[in-house]
Design a protein around this motif. Structure first.
Motif, PDB file in Angstrom:
ATOM      1  N   ASP A  21       0.753  -1.099  -0.132  1.00 39.51           N
ATOM      2  CA  ASP A  21       0.019  -0.013   0.076  1.00 39.51           C
ATOM      3  C   ASP A  21       0.952   1.148   0.049  1.00 39.51           C
ATOM      4  O   ASP A  21       0.316   2.216  -0.380  1.00 39.51           O
ATOM      5  N   THR A  30       1.746   3.589  -3.123  1.00 40.62           N
ATOM      6  CA  THR A  30       0.843   4.613  -3.767  1.00 40.62           C
ATOM      7  C   THR A  30       1.117   5.845  -3.288  1.00 40.62           C
ATOM      8  O   THR A  30       0.528   6.921  -3.619  1.00 40.62           O
ATOM      9  N   THR A  63       0.158  -6.520   0.778  1.00 45.81           N
ATOM     10  CA  THR A  63      -0.871  -5.540   1.159  1.00 45.81           C
ATOM     11  C   THR A  63      -1.151  -5.755   2.681  1.00 45.81           C
ATOM     12  O   THR A  63      -1.025  -6.834   3.150  1.00 45.81           O
ATOM     13  N   ALA A  81      -0.539   0.127 -15.110  1.00 47.17           N
ATOM     14  CA  ALA A  81      -1.615   0.549 -14.203  1.00 47.17           C
ATOM     15  C   ALA A  81      -2.358   1.955 -14.788  1.00 47.17           C
ATOM     16  O   ALA A  81      -3.323   2.063 -14.423  1.00 47.17           O
ATOM     17  N   THR A 101      -2.986 -10.087  -3.537  1.00 49.08           N
ATOM     18  CA  THR A 101      -3.162  -8.752  -4.365  1.00 49.08           C
ATOM     19  C   THR A 101      -1.734  -8.679  -4.860  1.00 49.08           C
ATOM     20  O   THR A 101      -0.717  -8.791  -4.334  1.00 49.08           O
ATOM     21  N   GLU A 157      -2.660  -4.122  -9.142  1.00 50.29           N
ATOM     22  CA  GLU A 157      -3.736  -3.874  -8.724  1.00 50.29           C
ATOM     23  C   GLU A 157      -3.629  -2.613  -7.618  1.00 50.29           C
ATOM     24  O   GLU A 157      -4.828  -1.734  -7.700  1.00 50.29           O
ATOM     25  N   ALA A 190      -3.128   0.577  -9.629  1.00 50.04           N
ATOM     26  CA  ALA A 190      -4.441   1.091 -10.464  1.00 50.04           C
ATOM     27  C   ALA A 190      -5.431   1.477  -9.551  1.00 50.04           C
ATOM     28  O   ALA A 190      -6.169   2.411 -10.186  1.00 50.04           O
ATOM     29  N   ALA A 191      -5.623   1.288  -8.407  1.00 49.72           N
ATOM     30  CA  ALA A 191      -6.767   1.507  -7.450  1.00 49.72           C
ATOM     31  C   ALA A 191      -6.226   2.721  -6.399  1.00 49.72           C
ATOM     32  O   ALA A 191      -7.074   3.116  -5.834  1.00 49.72           O
ATOM     33  N   ARG A 192      -5.147   3.537  -6.900  1.00 53.04           N
ATOM     34  CA  ARG A 192      -4.634   4.200  -5.859  1.00 53.04           C
ATOM     35  C   ARG A 192      -5.594   5.487  -5.906  1.00 53.04           C
ATOM     36  O   ARG A 192      -6.495   5.989  -6.900  1.00 53.04           O
TER      37      ARG A 192
END
Length: 290
Positions: free
Chosen positions: A144, A147, A174, A214, A281, A285, A288-290
């Motif tokens: 995490d 990001t 993660t 991403a 994860t 992924e 891309a989700a940040r």
């Protein structure tokens, strides 16, 4: 369980509840953080206890199958408070203890290379002398952090910052996966002294490819120098901004990156498959989700 008001600790408690476990959260007297109310609403037993009161702490641990610590802090927490918690667990006859390690493999690092991990190694030596079954979860760096908090993936510059070799394998997991795995391990009476997991093992080149995929933008690598350069930066930063009472001052994160890029704490023989229901994860992924 201790440390349930922190991000990781709260997630571990929720993961335990998801697995049908009875969870008892040990919190400081007067703790009014929203995580406490949230856990209580979901069926967690909340016990307010003074960690400096051995008798009260022992009573709080009584009847537990495993004490899980997700405490975060410096010596007064990682060594002192955890020692109080461990002593209480032993006095209460608790069979198992999971310490707040959750990091790269600090057992292979030289003393003095990372202040926070030195404290975990010190506590680990005490833990190994106690009559209790202990299991440490080693999970590499929290994915995490890529990001933003860890200065590695520079989104605005579209660069991957690194020192040393772009081919050094690095371990990432993660926070959510770490919590899931810890919950599964806490309910497993057959765990060994160490369990090592990584959601993804990636080199700087892999991070470059993941960031490019991403974001849909091409990322390049930015080598800031050899590891000696980073070591010098750590020394200068620590002298200019010592912040001895901060848990994560800038130089502490730099120490962690230096450790990783040396390859010394690389996790070997991963135990990811021990609990096959966990879906790991990947870096792409997260980015891309940040």
């Amino acid at each position: 369980m201790a440390g349930t008001t922190g991000d990781l600790g709260h997630r571990i408690a929720l993961a335990l509840l998801d697995r049908g476990a009875q969870v008892r959260a040990l919190v400081r007297p007067g703790n009014t953080k929203p995580e406490v109310a949230s856990l209580r609403e979901q069926g967690t037993e909340i016990v307010e206890v003074n960690f400096n009161d051995p008798a009260a702490l022992t009573r709080a641990c009584a009847g537990a199958a495993c004490v899980v610590s997700a405490l975060s802090g410096l010596r007064n927490v990682i060594v002192d408070a955890q020692t109080h918690l461990l002593d209480a667990a032993v006095a209460a006859g608790v069979p198992r203890f999971i310490p707040s390690d959750f990091a790269i493999d600090f057992t292979k690092l030289l003393a003095g290379s990372n202040r926070n991990l030195d404290l975990r190694r010190e506590f680990g030596r005490h833990l190994d002398r106690m009559p209790i079954q202990a299991t440490s979860i080693l999970n590499g760096m929290f994915m995490d952090l890529l990001t933003g908090q860890a200065p590695v993936v520079l989104f605005k510059l579209r660069r991957i910052l690194y020192w040393g070799s772009a081919d050094q394998p690095l371990d990432f997991t993660t926070i959510a996966n770490t919590a899931e795995y810890t919950a599964a391990a806490a309910l497993d009476p057959t765990t060994p002294r160490y369990l090592r997991v990584a959601g993804e093992v990636a080199t700087v080149r892999d991070l470059q490819a993941a960031a490019s995929a991403a974001t849909g933008q091409p990322f390049r690598r930015l080598r800031a120098g050899g590891l000696w350069v980073l070591k010098l930066m750590i020394k200068i930063t620590r002298r200019l901004v010592p912040a001895p009472k901060e848990v994560f001052p800038p130089w502490q994160g730099m120490q962690y990156l230096h450790n990783m890029f040396t390859g010394l704490p690389k996790l070997e023989t991963l135990d990811n498959d021990r609990y096959p229901d966990i879906q790991w994860t990947k870096v792409r992924e997260v980015l891309a989700a940040r």
